[in-house]
Scaffold this motif. Structure first.
Motif, PDB file in Angstrom:
ATOM      1  N   GLY A  92       0.679  -1.217   0.017  1.00 49.08           N
ATOM      2  CA  GLY A  92       0.107  -0.137  -0.045  1.00 49.08           C
ATOM      3  C   GLY A  92       0.709   1.470   0.041  1.00 49.08           C
ATOM      4  N   PHE A  93       0.215   2.456   0.074  1.00 48.59           N
ATOM      5  CA  PHE A  93       0.817   3.867  -0.180  1.00 48.59           C
ATOM      6  C   PHE A  93       0.221   4.727   0.530  1.00 48.59           C
ATOM      7  CE2 PHE A  93       1.420   7.636  -2.448  1.00 48.59           C
ATOM      8  CZ  PHE A  93       2.820   7.947  -2.291  1.00 48.59           C
ATOM      9  N   LEU A  94       0.683   5.902   1.214  1.00 41.97           N
ATOM     10  CA  LEU A  94       0.010   6.939   1.760  1.00 41.97           C
ATOM     11  C   LEU A  94       0.733   8.230   1.426  1.00 41.97           C
ATOM     12  CD1 LEU A  94      -2.048   8.437   3.618  1.00 41.97           C
ATOM     13  CD2 LEU A  94      -0.382   7.856   5.452  1.00 41.97           C
ATOM     14  N   THR A  95       0.134   9.398   0.983  1.00 43.17           N
ATOM     15  CA  THR A  95       1.029  10.693   1.076  1.00 43.17           C
ATOM     16  C   THR A  95      -0.249  11.449   1.317  1.00 43.17           C
ATOM     17  OG1 THR A  95       2.333  12.054   0.053  1.00 43.17           O
ATOM     18  CG2 THR A  95       0.932  10.822  -1.415  1.00 43.17           C
ATOM     19  N   TYR A  96      -0.164  12.900   1.890  1.00 42.65           N
ATOM     20  CA  TYR A  96      -0.788  13.963   1.736  1.00 42.65           C
ATOM     21  C   TYR A  96      -0.145  15.173   2.303  1.00 42.65           C
ATOM     22  CZ  TYR A  96      -1.469  13.410   7.111  1.00 42.65           C
ATOM     23  OH  TYR A  96      -1.318  13.498   8.405  1.00 42.65           O
ATOM     24  N   ASN A  97      -0.676  16.223   2.006  1.00 44.22           N
ATOM     25  CA  ASN A  97       0.039  17.444   2.433  1.00 44.22           C
ATOM     26  C   ASN A  97      -0.626  18.333   3.268  1.00 44.22           C
ATOM     27  OD1 ASN A  97       1.824  19.977   2.134  1.00 44.22           O
ATOM     28  ND2 ASN A  97      -0.104  20.864   1.020  1.00 44.22           N
ATOM     29  N   ASP A  98      -0.130  18.742   4.476  1.00 50.77           N
ATOM     30  CA  ASP A  98      -0.529  19.608   5.547  1.00 50.77           C
ATOM     31  C   ASP A  98       0.235  20.823   5.692  1.00 50.77           C
ATOM     32  OD1 ASP A  98      -2.229  20.613   7.654  1.00 50.77           O
ATOM     33  OD2 ASP A  98      -1.043  19.564   9.079  1.00 50.77           O
TER      34      ASP A  98
END
Length: 678
Positions: free
Chosen positions: A66-72
């Motif tokens: 799996g994979f996860l990324t986000y921008n905060d």
């Protein structure tokens, strides 16, 4: 229940790192490549309703990737993971790599071989013999799918955990999505203070995580978010209402705390041998123990050797999780100022006021306003000064007492927005917008500065882009070299004096960010970590910024400079209030310890969490001191925190509106040990 866990907090919006942990512990496993193969479970990440990232999950027999990324606001994780399962869905191997929320490099491995569990990450290297099947709880990623698959398949939905503990998953309800797909809401116990809610599909894979501000959801199911959130909140409400019915102790006959040392918060001094009498939620009498007559039938508490203080205030929270409210009340906090939230705050405030939730009174609400853009924070996002002025009016109409301006607000918008807020009788506070200094913000109408780094940035110029990590890293790397005895700092102090500017330092978050070390507990929680549930303890390791090679001493010296600035501002008569933007309850205790470490007396530090907040919030008529006629909001502490500030951690009882809360009972309801327990 913890549908949004808050193991961590970050400056500006504390539940963002909590949400990161939620995603890692209870949402989606992540993968080895950023491009998802076909037949994956695809997810979107939404912050404040806007797309901010993506994730995907690919189960292939015993292998899962799996994979996860986000921008905060320039922060956020990028994690890749691979793990393998046996026939009972027990993990045999795990590999996690990438970066965490603060961009620290991440690498964690786990393998189970020949009856020995081996794991290694930045904080741990362990080889533990095991005699029965157990699911490893990652210190980095947690693997909801890894855990939920094991729980889903296990007898009685129960599994043992590594390094310690046991988890049980209970079905709560089933629901049909708009596309007809059945999903189930489950409660997972054993990994946090309270049961954690998670939505699973019919195979036990996560559907997503539904919070007020932060949401992960299967791609294409965005229209189902409102109903999933409503159902989840309804279950949350049942749990917390039950605690609110059983834990408080109403005292209709009245209460007397006899022969106790009383903290005079206005004068910042201790008055010995006092008795305080409470009736109908108000303080009825206060006087010497020898002179106050104890009314017949009143409940009596012996205060010998103890100290009674006005209820503590935390002047910088973002209240989203009712679990935090229970911890805060247990640790003596009776009032808070919320520094930015969704409209769900209005509902939470009403539930607190009607005693459906155990939590501090939300005494002040600050409306969060930021400019729209790639680094926007939560709250209302505006694209012009006209929209900004309207946002101020909208918050006023909803009953907010102040506005909080944020980093993407254009500097030229500040003065007209502040003028409108002042016209409406509102307080102006916030981050210093990017490409602006604190001095310029004060001239434009700020009434208060929040976060000590915003003071330090004033001396680094107005050319810095502080919308993302720069507002932390520039201070960590350069504050050590600032001369606080020079004319620039003196002029700044004089400006704050002339304009009567208040200050909310949130020192503990910078101790956390600038001084934390791998393998060591976050200094905010180090002294109490052993009181918390085992899985929670492991989340407290090394919560600092990435430190460039050879700069660890500089980062620590920069934190010392922040403390020096706090002491100098206090000595100059600046009205300072204790706020945290950090862990619920415990961070306020650490905040006060840091003020004393800076050289402020313990009694004056306590004043910053009692009298000063009530004064700044225009609530001295009702709160802030222990005098007849005021609300019966006070705490009973075992010891004398005016002499030893750490005694503030020894809370026995919190009284709020005349209702008695036993600190030990509240903490034990969350599987937390009280200070009095071994």
């Amino acid at each position: 229940m913890d549908s949004n866990m808050r193991f961590f907090n970050t400056p500006d919006y504390p539940f963002m790192k909590a949400i990161f942990t939620l995603f890692l512990l209870l949402s989606i496993p992540y993968c080895l490549a950023a491009q998802a193969p076909t037949d994956t479970l695809r997810y979107v990440v939404l912050t404040n309703g806007q797309l901010s990232g993506k994730a995907w999950l690919l189960p292939q027999g015993h292998d899962v990737t799996g994979f996860l990324t986000y921008n905060d606001r320039g922060r956020g994780p990028k994690l890749t993971t691979h793990y393998t399962l046996n026939d009972q869905h027990i993990p045999l191997t795990l590999n996690v790599s990438g970066n965490d929320y603060y961009k620290n490099e991440v690498h964690e491995t786990f393998r189970l071989a020949d009856g020995v569990a081996h794991w290694k990450n930045a904080d741990e290297k362990k080889d533990i013999p095991i005699t029965k099947p157990a699911v490893y709880v990652s210190n980095v990623s947690g693997m909801d799918a890894m855990l939920t698959q094991a729980l889903f398949a296990a007898p009685n939905h129960t599994v043992n955990l590594l390094p310690t503990g046991q988890s049980v998953m209970t079905q709560i309800l089933t629901h049909s999505l708009k596309n007809g797909q059945p999903v189930t809401l489950w409660a997972i116990r054993g990994i946090n203070y309270t049961p954690t809610l998670t939505w699973l599909d019919s195979k036990g894979y996560p559907l997503g995580s539904i919070g007020d501000f932060f949401v992960t959801i299967r791609e294409g199911l965005e229209a189902d978010i409102p109903e999933l959130r409503r159902l989840q909140k309804a279950e949350d409400g049942k749990f917390y209402r039950q605690l609110a019915r059983t834990l408080p102790e109403p005292i209709p006959q009245g209460l007397v705390v006899q022969n106790v040392n009383l903290f005079d918060a206005e004068k910042a001094q201790l008055v010995p041998a006092q008795t305080i009498v409470v009736k109908n939620g108000r303080i009825e009498q206060v006087g010497s123990a020898a002179s106050v007559k104890i009314p017949a039938g009143y409940r009596l508490i012996n205060g010998a050797g103890k100290t009674v203080l006005p209820g503590l205030w935390d002047m910088h929270v973002h209240f989203t999780n009712p679990t935090d409210g229970i911890i805060e009340v247990a640790l003596g906090i009776t009032e808070v100022r919320d520094m930015g939230n969704t409209d769900a705050l209005l509902t939470l405030r009403n539930q607190i006021d009607s005693m459906q939730l155990i939590a501090p009174r939300i005494a002040v609400m600050s409306g969060f306003i930021d400019g729209k853009g790639p680094f926007s924070g939560p709250g209302l996002r505006v694209t012009s000064v006209e929209e900004g002025i309207q946002a101020v009016r909208d918050y006023k109409a909803k009953g907010y007492q102040s506005i909080k301006l944020y980093s993407s607000i254009k500097p030229e918008w500040v003065a007209p927005m502040a003028a409108e807020a002042h016209r409406l009788g509102m307080h102006v506070i916030g981050h210093i917008p990017s490409y602006m200094t604190a001095e310029q913000a004060i001239a434009a109408g700020y009434d208060e500065i929040t976060h000590a780094n915003m003071v330090m940035l004033n001396f680094l110029g107005d050319t810095l882009d502080t919308r993302s990590m720069g507002r932390f890293t520039n201070v960590a790397q350069r504050a050590a070299g600032l001369d606080l005895s020079g004319p620039a700092f003196a002029r700044f102090v004089q400006l704050m004096q002339q304009k009567h500017i208040a200050f909310d330092p949130t020192a503990s978050v910078f101790e956390q960010m600038f001084t934390s070390e791998s393998g060591q507990f976050d200094p905010t929680m180090a002294s109490v970590a052993n009181r918390l549930p085992g899985p929670v303890q492991r989340t407290l390791y090394g919560q600092g910024l990435p430190v460039p090679m050879g700069m660890a001493a500089t980062y620590k010296k920069s934190f010392a400079t922040l403390l020096d600035a706090i002491k100098r501002l206090h000595d100059a008569g600046i009205l300072m209030v204790a706020g945290t933007d950090n862990y619920a309850g415990y961070a306020l205790h650490r905040e006060l310890e840091l003020y004393v470490q800076a050289g402020i007396s313990a009694a004056q530090a306590l004043q910053m969490a009692t009298y000063n907040p009530a004064k700044l919030s225009n609530r001295l008529g009702d709160l802030g001191t222990l005098t007849p006629g005021k609300r019966a909001d006070f705490i009973l502490v075992n010891g004398n925190p005016t002499q030893r500030i750490s005694d503030i951690r020894r809370v026995d009882y919190t009284i709020k509106d005349g209702v008695l809360y036993d600190s030990k009972k509240l903490l034990n309801s969350l599987s937390i040990h009280h200070y009095s327990e071994p």
